[in-house]
Structure formats: C-alpha cells, structure tokens
Design an enzyme around this catalytic site. Structure first.
Site, PDB file in Angstrom:
ATOM      1  N   ALA A  59     -34.661 -22.246  16.615  1.00 17.97           N
ATOM      2  CA  ALA A  59     -34.778 -21.891  18.065  1.00 17.97           C
ATOM      3  C   ALA A  59     -33.595 -21.988  18.770  1.00 17.97           C
ATOM      4  O   ALA A  59     -33.436 -20.932  19.690  1.00 17.97           O
ATOM      5  CB  ALA A  59     -35.735 -23.157  18.759  1.00 17.97           C
TER       6      ALA A  59
ATOM      7  N   GLU B 254     -24.392 -28.675  18.832  1.00 21.73           N
ATOM      8  CA  GLU B 254     -25.101 -28.856  17.939  1.00 21.73           C
ATOM      9  C   GLU B 254     -24.481 -30.365  17.384  1.00 21.73           C
ATOM     10  O   GLU B 254     -23.309 -30.388  17.229  1.00 21.73           O
ATOM     11  CB  GLU B 254     -25.188 -27.671  16.753  1.00 21.73           C
ATOM     12  N   GLN B 255     -25.342 -31.280  17.118  1.00 21.46           N
ATOM     13  CA  GLN B 255     -25.015 -32.500  16.784  1.00 21.46           C
ATOM     14  C   GLN B 255     -24.321 -32.466  15.312  1.00 21.46           C
ATOM     15  O   GLN B 255     -23.246 -33.309  14.881  1.00 21.46           O
ATOM     16  CB  GLN B 255     -25.998 -33.624  16.575  1.00 21.46           C
TER      17      GLN B 255
ATOM     18  N   ARG C 107     -34.851 -21.575   4.756  1.00 23.96           N
ATOM     19  CA  ARG C 107     -34.618 -21.735   6.241  1.00 23.96           C
ATOM     20  C   ARG C 107     -32.901 -21.842   6.418  1.00 23.96           C
ATOM     21  O   ARG C 107     -32.381 -21.207   7.231  1.00 23.96           O
ATOM     22  CB  ARG C 107     -34.698 -23.177   6.486  1.00 23.96           C
TER      23      ARG C 107
ATOM     24  N   TYR D   5     -44.333 -19.763  -2.556  1.00 27.45           N
ATOM     25  CA  TYR D   5     -43.880 -18.491  -2.451  1.00 27.45           C
ATOM     26  C   TYR D   5     -42.546 -18.129  -2.858  1.00 27.45           C
ATOM     27  O   TYR D   5     -41.609 -18.953  -2.836  1.00 27.45           O
ATOM     28  CB  TYR D   5     -44.360 -17.969  -0.669  1.00 27.45           C
TER      29      TYR D   5
HETATM   30  C1  LIG Z   1     -32.086 -30.197   8.372  1.00 23.34           C
HETATM   31  C2  LIG Z   1     -33.370 -29.358   8.512  1.00 23.34           C
HETATM   32  C3  LIG Z   1     -34.162 -28.900   7.367  1.00 23.34           C
HETATM   33  C4  LIG Z   1     -35.349 -28.165   7.689  1.00 23.34           C
HETATM   34  N1  LIG Z   1     -36.223 -28.049   6.734  1.00 23.34           N
HETATM   35  C5  LIG Z   1     -37.498 -27.396   6.799  1.00 23.34           C
HETATM   36  C6  LIG Z   1     -37.943 -26.633   5.622  1.00 23.34           C
HETATM   37  O1  LIG Z   1     -37.636 -26.976   4.599  1.00 23.34           O
HETATM   38  N2  LIG Z   1     -39.572 -26.231   5.795  1.00 23.34           N
HETATM   39  C7  LIG Z   1     -39.898 -26.197   7.116  1.00 23.34           C
HETATM   40  O2  LIG Z   1     -40.854 -25.516   7.357  1.00 23.34           O
HETATM   41  N3  LIG Z   1     -39.164 -26.514   8.203  1.00 23.34           N
HETATM   42  C8  LIG Z   1     -37.986 -27.102   7.937  1.00 23.34           C
HETATM   43  N4  LIG Z   1     -37.101 -27.601   9.068  1.00 23.34           N
HETATM   44  C9  LIG Z   1     -37.893 -27.332  10.402  1.00 23.34           C
HETATM   45  C10 LIG Z   1     -37.630 -26.134  11.080  1.00 23.34           C
HETATM   46  O3  LIG Z   1     -36.447 -25.554  10.720  1.00 23.34           O
HETATM   47  C11 LIG Z   1     -38.011 -26.074  12.432  1.00 23.34           C
HETATM   48  O4  LIG Z   1     -39.409 -27.066  12.391  1.00 23.34           O
HETATM   49  C12 LIG Z   1     -38.402 -24.863  12.920  1.00 23.34           C
HETATM   50  O5  LIG Z   1     -37.732 -24.008  12.426  1.00 23.34           O
HETATM   51  C13 LIG Z   1     -38.295 -24.939  14.456  1.00 23.34           C
HETATM   52  O6  LIG Z   1     -36.994 -24.856  14.968  1.00 23.34           O
HETATM   53  P1  LIG Z   1     -36.267 -25.674  15.889  1.00 23.34           P
HETATM   54  O7  LIG Z   1     -35.039 -24.876  16.232  1.00 23.34           O
HETATM   55  O8  LIG Z   1     -37.107 -26.048  17.195  1.00 23.34           O
HETATM   56  O9  LIG Z   1     -35.861 -27.132  15.121  1.00 23.34           O
HETATM   57  P2  LIG Z   1     -34.883 -27.381  14.042  1.00 23.34           P
HETATM   58  O10 LIG Z   1     -34.613 -26.178  13.037  1.00 23.34           O
HETATM   59  O11 LIG Z   1     -35.318 -28.600  13.586  1.00 23.34           O
HETATM   60  O12 LIG Z   1     -33.435 -27.655  14.793  1.00 23.34           O
HETATM   61  C14 LIG Z   1     -32.885 -28.582  15.654  1.00 23.34           C
HETATM   62  C15 LIG Z   1     -31.465 -28.641  15.744  1.00 23.34           C
HETATM   63  O13 LIG Z   1     -31.070 -29.401  17.135  1.00 23.34           O
HETATM   64  C16 LIG Z   1     -30.184 -30.397  16.391  1.00 23.34           C
HETATM   65  N5  LIG Z   1     -30.147 -31.572  17.290  1.00 23.34           N
HETATM   66  C17 LIG Z   1     -31.084 -32.443  17.294  1.00 23.34           C
HETATM   67  N6  LIG Z   1     -30.684 -33.274  18.285  1.00 23.34           N
HETATM   68  C18 LIG Z   1     -29.793 -33.098  18.778  1.00 23.34           C
HETATM   69  C19 LIG Z   1     -28.861 -33.512  20.184  1.00 23.34           C
HETATM   70  N7  LIG Z   1     -29.354 -34.670  20.531  1.00 23.34           N
HETATM   71  N8  LIG Z   1     -27.722 -32.961  20.171  1.00 23.34           N
HETATM   72  C20 LIG Z   1     -27.346 -31.627  19.623  1.00 23.34           C
HETATM   73  N9  LIG Z   1     -27.910 -31.147  18.520  1.00 23.34           N
HETATM   74  C21 LIG Z   1     -29.088 -31.880  18.427  1.00 23.34           C
HETATM   75  C22 LIG Z   1     -30.233 -30.493  15.059  1.00 23.34           C
HETATM   76  O14 LIG Z   1     -29.301 -31.193  14.256  1.00 23.34           O
HETATM   77  C23 LIG Z   1     -30.687 -29.093  14.654  1.00 23.34           C
HETATM   78  O15 LIG Z   1     -29.837 -28.460  14.117  1.00 23.34           O
HETATM   79  C24 LIG Z   1     -36.165 -28.158   8.818  1.00 23.34           C
HETATM   80  C25 LIG Z   1     -35.218 -28.529   9.977  1.00 23.34           C
HETATM   81  C26 LIG Z   1     -33.921 -29.121   9.945  1.00 23.34           C
HETATM   82  C27 LIG Z   1     -33.096 -29.705  11.100  1.00 23.34           C
END
Ligand SMILES: Cc1cc2nc3c(=O)[nH]c(=O)nc-3n(C[C@H](O)[C@H](O)[C@H](O)COP(=O)(O)OP(=O)(O)OC[C@H]3O[C@@H](n4cnc5c(N)ncnc54)[C@H](O)[C@@H]3O)c2cc1C
Length: 270
Positions: free
Chosen positions: A18, A37-38, A111, A226
C-alpha cells in the site's frame, strides 16, 4: 480550504504494497512524498497474492505492469472443487476472458515480486524519498499538520508534514495513535506453503497441473492453490480455525497440525 505546502512532503508510513503504491500515485499527481519503512532492507518475504483487474489497472497506470507481467502468471480460470472428493463444482474463466471483460489482466504473483516491481519504480521517481530502517513510533497532530517521531538506529528524529498516510499494515502503530480500534484476531489461521516445479510431491495432480487458481471448499476450511513466479512455483494457502500466533509473517508449523486441521479431506492433506 487547506492546501498542501510545496516545501513539505506528504509523509507515508510503511513501504509495503500500500505504501509504495500510494507514494507512486501521489508522485504522479505532482506531490513530493517521504516514505518511512522500519525494515532495513525490503527482503524476499511472504508468498502468493492474487491481483484482480481492479488492482492491475492501477498498477498499469503507475507504470509497474510490464515488470510485473514478466514474473507473474495470468491464470486461465478460477476452479472451485469439493475438498473431500476433489470434484469440480464451478469454473470462472480468466486469462484473455478477464482482460476482455474488465479491461485489465488477472495476475497471480509472489508478494516479493510485486514489492520489488513497485520499489524499482519508486527508486526512479525523483519526488519520492524512501528512508529504510526508520520505524515510526508516534505521531503528534496539530494545527500545522503532523509531526512524526521516528526511530532510526536508536536515535529519535522528527519529520513534519501537512498530512500523514498510515500504510503500516495489519499490526499498525499509526492506528494506535488515533482513537481507532486496534486489529483483533479473527480466529482464522492461514497456513502457507510454496511448492517448486520439479520437486517430488505426492497427490499433486489437481494442484500442480495447469495454470488455474483452484479453491478446495469444505465447511470448516478452504485451501487455495495457484501458480506464481512465471509458473515455476505453486502457492498453497489453507485457511482454518486456529489460535492466535505471535505477530510474524512466517511461523514454522509441524505437518501433523495442518493434517489435523484438514481432517475430512484426506486426498488434500496428502
Ligand atoms: C513480510 C510480509 C509478508 C507477507 N506475506 C504475505 C503473504 O504471503 N500472503 C498474503 O496474502 N499477504 C502477505 N502479507 C500481507 C500483505 O502484503 C498485506 O496484507 C497487503 O499487501 C496489504 O499491504 P499493506 O501495504 O497494507 O501492508 P504490508 O504489506 O503488511 O506492509 C506494511 C509495511 O509497513 C511497515 N511498517 C509497519 N510498522 C511500521 C512502522 N511503525 N514504521 C515504519 N514502517 C512500518 C512494515 O515493515 C511493512 O513493510 C505480508 C506482509 C508482510 C509485511
């Protein structure tokens, strides 16, 4: 109406799917963005994701689709099967049919491949600054906007902006800085495995054959399989009732626990 000041970037917390996407979308509208990014490095973690045409249409607009196309799979169909007998119940055509119907392709992708396609586009965008190893600990909201407190290698630094976008995932710190409720465990566990083509595996017929998304349905669980990585691997996810685990994306699980969770579908648990 308040306008965003040109000298202060929009702050985005989290460079996951996101965060990288919103940074590119904002840059495309002429805003400058500072992304925190942490993780010190965006590493190869996670497994498969399905991207339906509403998502790939946006990725196309952001200039990411061609790089993604090279590492993803366009499945021919979604197939629903009974988990107990493996009998086919329904089939929804994808592939060229999806692209023609919705004007954008349906992809299955690892991913890490999606994240690295977004990241390489972000790195070429001069109006986006990415700070890694930068964990946002707190946010103070005030009349002039917002100030973030960021932990970088043990030192707390501050960053000010007119606006902050929380993209820090399911265990969001940012959500806790507002009155919003924290996420709660749903009672469901997702078990993941990746099979690599060529690896010997029993009972792989309906799972590994062809380029389809297969969902095996049971009243207590479902399993989805898949292809990913240009068809070189197969992503398997079983969603069952389970207990809350520690907050991590990869926790190893013993095989017998999964077999017990899939009891009632012996052909599948092989
Ligand atoms: C390591 C990992 C592996 C995943 N594997 C899968 C999978 O195999 N299959 C699946 O369906 N979904 C997986 N997901 C979840 C999926 O990527 C997300 O649910 C979806 O893509 C929504 O994306 P998002 O960007 O909201 O969250 P995420 O993809 O979870 O990204 C959040 C990001 O914010 C960063 N972050 C968190 N807290 C802080 C902070 N306080 N300060 C700075 N940065 C911060 C995290 O390190 C991460 O990079 C995974 C997520 C992660 C982080």
């Amino acid at each position: 109406m308040k306008t965003l000041s040109p000298d202060r970037p929009i702050l985005v917390v989290g460079a996951g799917i996101a965060g990288l996407t919103v940074a590119l979308a904002l840059a495309g509208r002429g805003f400058s963005v500072h992304l925190f990014e942490q993780a010190r490095k965006l590493e190869e973690v996670g497994a498969g994701l399905q991207l339906s045409p509403n998502a790939t249409r946006i990725l196309d607009r952001l200039g990411v689709i061609e790089r993604l196309r090279a590492v993803s799979v366009q499945p021919e169909a979604i197939v629903l099967r009974r988990a107990r007998s493996l009998r086919e119940i329904a089939r929804v055509p994808l592939g060229a049919a999806a692209a023609a119907r919705w004007g954008a392709p349906y992809f299955t992708v690892h991913r890490a491949d999606l994240q690295s396609a977004l990241l390489s586009r972000v790195e070429r965008e001069p109006s986006i600054r990415l700070s890694t190893g930068a964990a946002v600990r707190d946010a103070a909201y005030h009349a002039r906007g917002v100030t973030l407190s960021i932990d970088q290698a043990g030192s707390i630094i501050e960053a000010a902006g007119d606006l902050v976008i929380a993209a820090d995932g399911v265990w969001s710190t940012m959500r806790g800085t507002e009155d919003d409720k924290r996420g709660a465990f749903s009672g469901l566990t997702a078990w993941r495995a990746t099979l690599h083509r060529g690896e010997p595996a029993e009972g792989q017929g309906p799972v590994l054959s062809g380029s389809v998304v297969t969902a095996f349905l049971h009243r207590r669980f479902h399993v989805v399989a898949y292809p990913i990585r240009s068809g070189q691997a197969v992503n398997l996810v079983a969603v069952t009732r389970g207990e809350a685990l520690r907050r991590a994306w990869s926790v190893a699980a013993p095989r017998h626990e999964l077999e017990a969770a899939l009891a009632g579908a012996p052909a599948l648990s092989r």
